[in-house]
Design a protein around this motif. Structure first.
Motif, PDB file in Angstrom:
ATOM      1  N   LEU A 277       0.967  -1.392   0.007  1.00 15.69           N
ATOM      2  CA  LEU A 277      -0.152  -0.097  -0.057  1.00 15.69           C
ATOM      3  C   LEU A 277       0.883   1.288  -0.108  1.00 15.69           C
ATOM      4  CD1 LEU A 277      -2.570  -1.050   2.760  1.00 15.69           C
ATOM      5  CD2 LEU A 277      -2.419  -1.522   0.334  1.00 15.69           C
ATOM      6  N   TYR A 278       0.421   2.379  -0.499  1.00 13.60           N
ATOM      7  CA  TYR A 278       1.264   3.528  -0.639  1.00 13.60           C
ATOM      8  C   TYR A 278       0.413   4.722  -0.297  1.00 13.60           C
ATOM      9  CZ  TYR A 278       4.782   1.301  -3.854  1.00 13.60           C
ATOM     10  OH  TYR A 278       5.636   0.414  -4.322  1.00 13.60           O
ATOM     11  N   LEU A 279       0.784   5.764   0.171  1.00 14.58           N
ATOM     12  CA  LEU A 279       0.398   7.165   0.351  1.00 14.58           C
ATOM     13  C   LEU A 279       0.831   7.973  -0.622  1.00 14.58           C
ATOM     14  CD1 LEU A 279       0.265   7.799   4.299  1.00 14.58           C
ATOM     15  CD2 LEU A 279      -1.499   6.964   2.745  1.00 14.58           C
ATOM     16  N   GLY A 295      -9.331   2.484  -5.596  1.00 15.36           N
ATOM     17  CA  GLY A 295      -8.947   0.839  -5.118  1.00 15.36           C
ATOM     18  C   GLY A 295      -7.716   0.379  -5.380  1.00 15.36           C
ATOM     19  N   LEU A 296      -7.578  -0.896  -5.061  1.00 18.81           N
ATOM     20  CA  LEU A 296      -6.284  -1.402  -5.139  1.00 18.81           C
ATOM     21  C   LEU A 296      -6.188  -2.338  -6.745  1.00 18.81           C
ATOM     22  CD1 LEU A 296      -5.664  -2.842  -1.726  1.00 18.81           C
ATOM     23  CD2 LEU A 296      -4.948  -0.868  -2.689  1.00 18.81           C
ATOM     24  N   ASP A 307      -7.862  -3.718 -12.291  1.00 21.40           N
ATOM     25  CA  ASP A 307      -7.588  -2.377 -11.505  1.00 21.40           C
ATOM     26  C   ASP A 307      -8.699  -2.163 -10.794  1.00 21.40           C
ATOM     27  OD1 ASP A 307      -4.973  -1.646 -12.565  1.00 21.40           O
ATOM     28  OD2 ASP A 307      -6.338  -1.573 -14.583  1.00 21.40           O
ATOM     29  N   ASP A 308      -8.357  -1.059  -9.978  1.00 26.21           N
ATOM     30  CA  ASP A 308      -9.650  -0.306  -9.100  1.00 26.21           C
ATOM     31  C   ASP A 308     -10.316  -1.463  -8.467  1.00 26.21           C
ATOM     32  OD1 ASP A 308      -8.747   1.916 -10.393  1.00 26.21           O
ATOM     33  OD2 ASP A 308      -9.978   1.538 -11.936  1.00 26.21           O
ATOM     34  N   VAL A 320      -5.551   5.835  -0.909  1.00 30.89           N
ATOM     35  CA  VAL A 320      -4.440   4.814  -1.009  1.00 30.89           C
ATOM     36  C   VAL A 320      -4.231   4.242  -2.264  1.00 30.89           C
ATOM     37  CG1 VAL A 320      -3.962   2.530   0.392  1.00 30.89           C
ATOM     38  CG2 VAL A 320      -4.899   4.565   1.793  1.00 30.89           C
ATOM     39  N   LYS A 321      -3.265   3.895  -2.576  1.00 25.48           N
ATOM     40  CA  LYS A 321      -2.817   3.130  -4.013  1.00 25.48           C
ATOM     41  C   LYS A 321      -2.109   1.896  -3.648  1.00 25.48           C
ATOM     42  CE  LYS A 321      -4.242   6.350  -6.677  1.00 25.48           C
ATOM     43  NZ  LYS A 321      -5.722   6.362  -7.150  1.00 25.48           N
ATOM     44  N   GLY A 322      -2.040   0.923  -4.345  1.00 30.21           N
ATOM     45  CA  GLY A 322      -1.485  -0.246  -4.356  1.00 30.21           C
ATOM     46  C   GLY A 322      -1.849  -1.392  -4.999  1.00 30.21           C
TER      47      GLY A 322
END
Ligand code: ADP
Length: 625
Positions: A277-279, A295-296, A307-308, A320-322
């Motif tokens: 997970l990334y900020l 979404g991830l 995706d998403d 949050v990405k990841g």
């Protein structure tokens, strides 16, 4: 058939033309990013084919090993990036390479300033993708054959960034896509093998597919992999550098800014999955749209699925990405299945906690970065207080507020800071809601609190009334809206003021004011809030506040009960003291004026501004006579 699909000349959509011009100028000092974008697209194309092949293995045909090839011809001044992924059909090439489908495109263009420095930052944030090829290339040629189509159904797309592109049908043996760049004179350096090789390695080490380049010194063309070809998240944490984490982030987000933090975890045992997970450092354009894509990226056993995938995190963590890679979900999992799966529900709880822990670590260890984070995402994270009761204990310490303790409108105060500064005898956390932080700061409701040195949190976001109503307690302290109730501050000192305010001799006066304002206020009473101002409005604890009313009305509610506020008068104020001696007509004028002023300070607007101005002018004239 070949006649009907001859070469066709088409125009770029206007926004693509704009973007191209801008990008070429503003990304000049980071030109090498074109490689990252094109290799990233090649990897996505391979991911997509592997996914489609789950249900239709024939798509992989004779060439089941997916890979990427990068090659330069320094004499011709070209670079070719090829994949054997999903490919593009003719119509897809026209649709995907001639427009920008991203959400927020219009907003993006609205934000451009013409200042190259600022615009290049914006471009980095927007993610330029395929079009970055034109930073280094005069002419870009894309040749592709979609998986499943015959060799005669290939497509060639070509453009020189002059506002037009051509498309023609070609015969192509290879599945997948080749992007051929004819380098500009001043970008020939990228065709240098060693330079190219080091860039390709930097942009591909985190990818799951091998990236091949021609072996140097070999007599015949011989390809060798220049990357590890192991998906980044499958490698042990201690073997991954910060740069690799950052590159992987850029691959999945197309964000030019490095992330603020990340959290990489493997869960083993009864349930097995890996998450990364990334900020992000900056909010995307569509953050405020609660239904924008979020979404991830979901993988199952290292195969890209979608995706998403929004089911793995709550809405208030939409920034949050990841990725998440599950070993338990079926490969044919669909969005619908994700929605009802108890397995996914359990992962969502765990990932939510992980994400909040990552945010908490940033707050604890890197306050400056946290301030950036809060500025970008604070208003969204706050929604969690109302939406995620179970994690309130984790969320409350993450909140930051503007406060009367600090100058300026920045959110700097945590609840722990506030509690540490509470006055002896103070058992509540006071806050003021308004349309902005600065409007909150100038509210008359704060006067008595300020006189006693009691700190008040200042709230001005649209979502604040909703959230503050759900705060519950922090370390055993309740929250108090300073505009509600009668705000008895006697425990905090100042008994004398209270006694004077409560003098029964005022009752007659208040009754008379109440009559003059009949229909506008529910009651008139002495105020415990004011020192300087003559009047203010107050509400009872369970009335809908003005901000909340507006928020609900904006959301389309038309059935909101009409609740009249209480007018509070400052019995020690000369204007109030002079009231009792006035004749009815003048009394009515002044009472209305005080009421309108109180409304202005609370809501920034009154029902009849014209009447108010005329009334004020009549009084001013009298004063000047
Ligand atoms: P993004 O990748 O963010 O969608 P791009 O501008 O990089 O935006 O690419 C636009 C679209 O073009 C992609 O979504 C994809 O459909 C298509 N595309 C780009 N490169 C390739 C490729 N190598 N193979 C297949 N399709 C591609």
């Amino acid at each position: 058939m070949s006649e009907t699909v001859a070469a066709e000349k088409l125009g770029f959509k206007a926004e693509v033309r704009e973007l191209l011009k801008l990008m070429i100028h503003s990304l000049y000092s980071h030109r090498e990013i074109f490689l990252r974008e094109l290799i990233s697209n090649a990897s996505d194309a391979n991911d997509k084919l592997r996914f489609l092949a789950l249900s239709d293995p024939a798509l992989l045909g004779e060439e089941p090993d997916l890979a990427i090839w990068v090659e330069a011809d320094d004499k011709a001044g070209t670079i070719t990036i090829r994949d054997n992924g999903v490919g593009l059909a003719r119509e897809e090439a026209i649709a995907h390479l001639g427009t920008i489908a991203k959400s927020g495109t219009a907003e993006f263009f609205g934000k451009l300033t013409g200042d190259a420095q600022k615009d290049s930052q914006l471009i980095g944030q927007f993610g330029v993708g395929f079009y970055s090829a034109f930073i280094v290339a005069d002419t870009v040629t894309v040749e592709s054959r979609k998986a499943g189509l015959g060799a005669g159904e290939g497509v060639r797309w070509q453009s020189s960034a002059d506002g037009e592109f051509t498309v023609e049908t070609i015969t192509r043996q290879a599945r997948g896509t080749s992007v051929i760049l004819k380098l500009k004179d001043d970008a020939k350096e990228f065709a240098d093998v060693w330079r190219l090789r080091s860039l390709v390695r930097r942009y591909s080490d985190h990818l799951a597919f091998p990236v091949y380049m021609p072996k140097q010194g070999a007599a015949t063309l011989d390809w060798e992999a220049v990357n590890q070809a192991k998906a980044l998240w499958t490698r042990p944490r201690n073997e991954i550098t910060d740069e690799e984490y950052t590159e992987f982030y850029r691959h999945i987000t197309h964000d030019g800014e490095p992330p603020l933090a990340w959290s990489h975890n493997r869960v083993e045992g009864q349930r097995e999955y890996t998450s990364l997970l990334y900020l992000p450092a900056r909010a995307p354009f569509d953050l405020s749209h609660r239904d924008a894509a979020r979404g991830l990226k979901l993988y199952v056993k290292r195969v890209f699925i979608m995706d998403d995938a929004e089911q793995f995190l709550p809405l208030y963590l939409r920034f949050v990405k990841g990725i998440v890679d599950s070993s338990d979900l079926p490969l044919n999992v669909s969005r619908e299945l994700l929605q009802n799966d108890p397995e996914v529900e359990a992962m969502r709880s765990a990932l939510t906690r992980r994400a909040l822990d990552m945010v908490a670590r940033l707050a604890r260890d890197e306050p400056e970065k946290y301030a950036t984070f809060w500025k970008e995402f604070g208003a969204v994270l706050k929604e969690g207080v109302a939406e995620d009761y179970g994690n309130r204990d984790k969320l409350l310490p993450l909140l930051r507020f503007a406060s009367t303790h600090e100058a300026g409108d920045e959110d700097k105060t945590s609840l722990a800071d506030y509690v540490a500064r509470m006055k002896p005898g103070q058992d509540k956390i006071y806050y003021q809601l308004a349309d902005s932080r600065s409007a909150a700061r100038s509210s008359p409701h704060l006067e008595q609190l300020a006189a006693r040195g009691v700190e008040v949190l200042l709230l001005g976001d649209r979502v604040d009334p909703w959230i503050m109503g759900q705060m519950g307690e922090f370390e055993g302290r309740g929250f108090q809206d300073v505009a509600r109730g009668d705000l008895d501050l006697s425990k905090l000192g100042g008994e004398a003021a209270k006694a004077e305010a409560d003098d029964p001799a005022h009752e007659a006066l208040f009754g008379r004011v109440g009559k003059a304002l009949e229909g506008q206020v529910s009651a008139v009473r002495a105020s415990h809030r004011l020192t300087e101002s003559p009047a203010c409005l107050a509400r009872s604890e369970d009335d809908l506040g003005e901000q909340m009313r507006r928020m609900l009305a904006a959301a389309g509610r038309s059935d909101l009960p009409e609740v009249k506020p209480v007018l509070e008068l400052n019995a020690t104020h000369p204007l109030v003291q002079r009231l009792s001696g006035l004749e009815d007509a003048e009394f009515g004028e002044l009472a209305r004026l005080l009421y309108d002023q109180a409304r202005l300070t609370e809501q920034g607007q009154i029902d009849n501004p014209g009447d108010y101005a005329r009334r004020l002018n009549r009084l001013l004239l009298k004063l000047l006579q």
